[in-house]
Write a protein that holds these residues in place. Sequence first.
Motif, PDB file in Angstrom:
ATOM      1  N   VAL A 259      18.512   4.943   3.743  1.00  0.00           N
ATOM      2  CA  VAL A 259      17.745   4.199   2.740  1.00  0.00           C
ATOM      3  C   VAL A 259      16.285   4.649   2.767  1.00  0.00           C
ATOM      4  O   VAL A 259      15.643   4.816   1.724  1.00  0.00           O
ATOM      5  N   ILE A 260      15.753   4.850   3.979  1.00  0.00           N
ATOM      6  CA  ILE A 260      14.368   5.318   4.109  1.00  0.00           C
ATOM      7  C   ILE A 260      14.212   6.699   3.475  1.00  0.00           C
ATOM      8  O   ILE A 260      13.265   6.950   2.713  1.00  0.00           O
ATOM      9  N   LEU A 261      15.136   7.604   3.786  1.00  0.00           N
ATOM     10  CA  LEU A 261      15.070   8.960   3.226  1.00  0.00           C
ATOM     11  C   LEU A 261      15.245   8.941   1.708  1.00  0.00           C
ATOM     12  O   LEU A 261      14.633   9.752   0.997  1.00  0.00           O
ATOM     13  N   PHE A 262      16.065   8.014   1.211  1.00  0.00           N
ATOM     14  CA  PHE A 262      16.244   7.897  -0.242  1.00  0.00           C
ATOM     15  C   PHE A 262      14.937   7.535  -0.923  1.00  0.00           C
ATOM     16  O   PHE A 262      14.541   8.159  -1.911  1.00  0.00           O
ATOM     17  N   TRP A 263      14.238   6.537  -0.394  1.00  0.00           N
ATOM     18  CA  TRP A 263      12.983   6.126  -1.021  1.00  0.00           C
ATOM     19  C   TRP A 263      11.913   7.209  -0.894  1.00  0.00           C
ATOM     20  O   TRP A 263      11.107   7.413  -1.808  1.00  0.00           O
ATOM     21  N   TYR A 264      11.904   7.914   0.242  1.00  0.00           N
ATOM     22  CA  TYR A 264      10.838   8.889   0.477  1.00  0.00           C
ATOM     23  C   TYR A 264      11.066  10.182  -0.313  1.00  0.00           C
ATOM     24  O   TYR A 264      10.170  10.655  -1.018  1.00  0.00           O
ATOM     25  N   PHE A 265      12.281  10.742  -0.206  1.00  0.00           N
ATOM     26  CA  PHE A 265      12.553  12.029  -0.860  1.00  0.00           C
ATOM     27  C   PHE A 265      13.157  11.863  -2.260  1.00  0.00           C
ATOM     28  O   PHE A 265      12.979  12.739  -3.106  1.00  0.00           O
ATOM     29  N   GLY A 266      13.879  10.764  -2.481  1.00  0.00           N
ATOM     30  CA  GLY A 266      14.560  10.593  -3.762  1.00  0.00           C
ATOM     31  C   GLY A 266      13.772   9.836  -4.800  1.00  0.00           C
ATOM     32  O   GLY A 266      14.091   9.921  -6.000  1.00  0.00           O
ATOM     33  N   VAL A 267      12.747   9.090  -4.400  1.00  0.00           N
ATOM     34  CA  VAL A 267      11.978   8.290  -5.352  1.00  0.00           C
ATOM     35  C   VAL A 267      10.507   8.717  -5.370  1.00  0.00           C
ATOM     36  O   VAL A 267       9.985   9.177  -6.388  1.00  0.00           O
ATOM     37  N   LEU A 268       9.837   8.587  -4.214  1.00  0.00           N
ATOM     38  CA  LEU A 268       8.394   8.829  -4.189  1.00  0.00           C
ATOM     39  C   LEU A 268       8.059  10.319  -4.297  1.00  0.00           C
ATOM     40  O   LEU A 268       7.076  10.701  -4.929  1.00  0.00           O
ATOM     41  N   ALA A 269       8.868  11.173  -3.677  1.00  0.00           N
ATOM     42  CA  ALA A 269       8.558  12.610  -3.682  1.00  0.00           C
ATOM     43  C   ALA A 269       8.701  13.238  -5.063  1.00  0.00           C
ATOM     44  O   ALA A 269       8.100  14.293  -5.330  1.00  0.00           O
ATOM     45  N   VAL A 270       9.483  12.643  -5.962  1.00  0.00           N
ATOM     46  CA  VAL A 270       9.687  13.219  -7.291  1.00  0.00           C
ATOM     47  C   VAL A 270       8.710  12.667  -8.322  1.00  0.00           C
ATOM     48  O   VAL A 270       8.783  13.030  -9.500  1.00  0.00           O
ATOM     49  N   LEU A 271       7.809  11.805  -7.900  1.00  0.00           N
ATOM     50  CA  LEU A 271       6.795  11.292  -8.822  1.00  0.00           C
ATOM     51  C   LEU A 271       5.804  12.411  -9.168  1.00  0.00           C
ATOM     52  O   LEU A 271       5.696  13.408  -8.452  1.00  0.00           O
ATOM     53  N   PRO A 272       5.048  12.255 -10.263  1.00  0.00           N
ATOM     54  CA  PRO A 272       4.090  13.307 -10.647  1.00  0.00           C
ATOM     55  C   PRO A 272       3.013  13.514  -9.595  1.00  0.00           C
ATOM     56  O   PRO A 272       2.754  12.635  -8.761  1.00  0.00           O
ATOM     57  N   GLN A 273       2.368  14.669  -9.643  1.00  0.00           N
ATOM     58  CA  GLN A 273       1.234  14.941  -8.775  1.00  0.00           C
ATOM     59  C   GLN A 273       0.041  14.078  -9.197  1.00  0.00           C
ATOM     60  O   GLN A 273       0.036  13.500 -10.289  1.00  0.00           O
ATOM     61  N   PRO A 274      -0.986  13.973  -8.342  1.00  0.00           N
ATOM     62  CA  PRO A 274      -2.101  13.064  -8.634  1.00  0.00           C
ATOM     63  C   PRO A 274      -2.753  13.271  -9.995  1.00  0.00           C
ATOM     64  O   PRO A 274      -3.110  12.294 -10.663  1.00  0.00           O
ATOM     65  N   ARG A 275      -2.901  14.521 -10.457  1.00  0.00           N
ATOM     66  CA  ARG A 275      -3.567  14.722 -11.748  1.00  0.00           C
ATOM     67  C   ARG A 275      -2.703  14.248 -12.909  1.00  0.00           C
ATOM     68  O   ARG A 275      -3.202  14.042 -14.022  1.00  0.00           O
ATOM     69  N   GLY A 276      -1.402  14.063 -12.675  1.00  0.00           N
ATOM     70  CA  GLY A 276      -0.525  13.499 -13.696  1.00  0.00           C
ATOM     71  C   GLY A 276       0.003  12.140 -13.287  1.00  0.00           C
ATOM     72  O   GLY A 276       1.099  11.740 -13.706  1.00  0.00           O
ATOM     73  N   ALA A 277      -0.753  11.422 -12.449  1.00  0.00           N
ATOM     74  CA  ALA A 277      -0.300  10.141 -11.896  1.00  0.00           C
ATOM     75  C   ALA A 277      -0.008   9.127 -13.000  1.00  0.00           C
ATOM     76  O   ALA A 277      -0.644   9.134 -14.074  1.00  0.00           O
ATOM     77  N   ILE A 278       0.938   8.252 -12.722  1.00  0.00           N
ATOM     78  CA  ILE A 278       1.332   7.217 -13.681  1.00  0.00           C
ATOM     79  C   ILE A 278       0.343   6.058 -13.589  1.00  0.00           C
ATOM     80  O   ILE A 278       0.086   5.531 -12.506  1.00  0.00           O
ATOM     81  N   SER A 279      -0.212   5.676 -14.732  1.00  0.00           N
ATOM     82  CA  SER A 279      -1.169   4.572 -14.758  1.00  0.00           C
ATOM     83  C   SER A 279      -0.437   3.242 -14.608  1.00  0.00           C
ATOM     84  O   SER A 279       0.645   3.038 -15.164  1.00  0.00           O
ATOM     85  N   LEU A 280      -1.052   2.344 -13.862  1.00  0.00           N
ATOM     86  CA  LEU A 280      -0.514   1.011 -13.635  1.00  0.00           C
ATOM     87  C   LEU A 280      -1.483  -0.033 -14.182  1.00  0.00           C
ATOM     88  O   LEU A 280      -2.671   0.274 -14.402  1.00  0.00           O
ATOM     89  N   PRO A 281      -1.043  -1.255 -14.392  1.00  0.00           N
ATOM     90  CA  PRO A 281      -1.971  -2.298 -14.825  1.00  0.00           C
ATOM     91  C   PRO A 281      -3.085  -2.526 -13.804  1.00  0.00           C
ATOM     92  O   PRO A 281      -2.937  -2.219 -12.623  1.00  0.00           O
ATOM     93  N   LEU A 282      -4.212  -3.030 -14.278  1.00  0.00           N
ATOM     94  CA  LEU A 282      -5.368  -3.367 -13.450  1.00  0.00           C
ATOM     95  C   LEU A 282      -6.020  -2.139 -12.825  1.00  0.00           C
ATOM     96  O   LEU A 282      -6.675  -2.236 -11.776  1.00  0.00           O
ATOM     97  N   GLY A 283      -5.828  -0.974 -13.414  1.00  0.00           N
ATOM     98  CA  GLY A 283      -6.547   0.206 -12.978  1.00  0.00           C
ATOM     99  C   GLY A 283      -5.934   0.958 -11.824  1.00  0.00           C
ATOM    100  O   GLY A 283      -6.620   1.739 -11.161  1.00  0.00           O
ATOM    101  N   GLY A 284      -4.657   0.766 -11.544  1.00  0.00           N
ATOM    102  CA  GLY A 284      -4.004   1.458 -10.440  1.00  0.00           C
ATOM    103  C   GLY A 284      -3.253   2.690 -10.899  1.00  0.00           C
ATOM    104  O   GLY A 284      -3.002   2.893 -12.092  1.00  0.00           O
TER     105      GLY A 284
END
Length: 396
Positions: free
Chosen positions: A143-168
């Motif tokens: 489960v830990i490896l799934f979240w780390y390599f399967g979810v968070l690692a495939v997110l965009p790089q910082p310059r293409g980061a996903i905007s969140l509410p409240l400025g995150g």
Amino acid sequence: MTTQTQAVPQRRSGGSILSNAFYRGIFIQVLLVIGLVAFAWWIVDNTARNLAQAHIASGFGFLTTRSGFDISQHAIDYSSNATYGRAIVVGIVNTIIIAVTGIVMATILGFLIGIGRLSHNFLIRSLSTVYVETFRNIPPLLVILFWYFGVLAVLPQPRGAISLPLGGYISNRGLQTPSAQFEAIAWLTFAALVVGLIVTWMIARRNRRLQLATGERRALLAPALGLIVGLPLVVFLVTGLPVAFEYPTKSTFNLVGGFQVKPEYLALFLALSVYTGAFIAEIVRAGILSVAKGQTEAASALGLRRSHILRLVVVPQAFRVIIPPLTSQYLNLTKNSSLGLAIGYPELVAVGSTVLNQSGQTVEVVVIWMAIYLGISLTVSIFMNWFNAKMALVER
């Protein structure tokens, strides 16, 4: 009139000591204690001899030696010039942080899913069942490896980061949120919050005593909101809003400013919360089902809504079944935090492993691991036993 006397068992006075069950039991227990002490002494002596033959210094003096390595996440001040002891303290703090936040999240998630499994809504009940049957049958490391390599690692790089509410922002380098910068006078707001919590606790105790004595139930929500939210808010406004927010911004290759939650912590937090929450959900479901159906029917006959029946009648009685196994899940989550070593989260075992490899003090580091985990587990157990005693049903 006949007087009945109760026979008092007498110890046999004749024969040898070993023929007497009472003295024989004491003799066997003393031999067992002596054997355990001798075995422990043999282990310690044998370990000391082996270390001496290998020319490895024993003792905890190495803790004052310069560490020489960095730690990526530390809630307290630390640098490579700090000692091994300081590095281990950083690992302990990181372990406590992941344990506390994971326990809170797993408890909330477990209660919601556990209640959802008993819902009359087919979709909610089915989704809750799928969640429980999926995550409780997968090893926590996966489960830990799934979240780390399967979810968070495939997110965009910082310059293409996903905007969140409240400025995150969220990216493959973690979660970046606005950070609050408090002025010196802001302590008054925190003091008002502490005062509000204390006064609310006193009012709750008084209301409970009044309810036990007279049966009258007084509302606590309005006074609690006024003391915990209203009072600090008034002080915050009167002191001139003593806080400023630093928002993260995108640079060429990274996000700058704000507060960063690294992906290693996020993966471990989400994995342990989701995994342990599945077991807590089943504990909650079993606790609710243990309450007699007549209790629910009686509450319905009094005109209580389903939400009130659950909160005021069912859950308080279910706690006596829920709390003991809930304690075991809290302990499991705390110990499973050591799996953060697999993804580089600097908890106690990960930091201790680095210290062990550099100093060669294997026995001492392992003893520190055992002592810290034992201390944390005993603390959690003592608190939960106290909470269990407070929540126990007392017959009048």
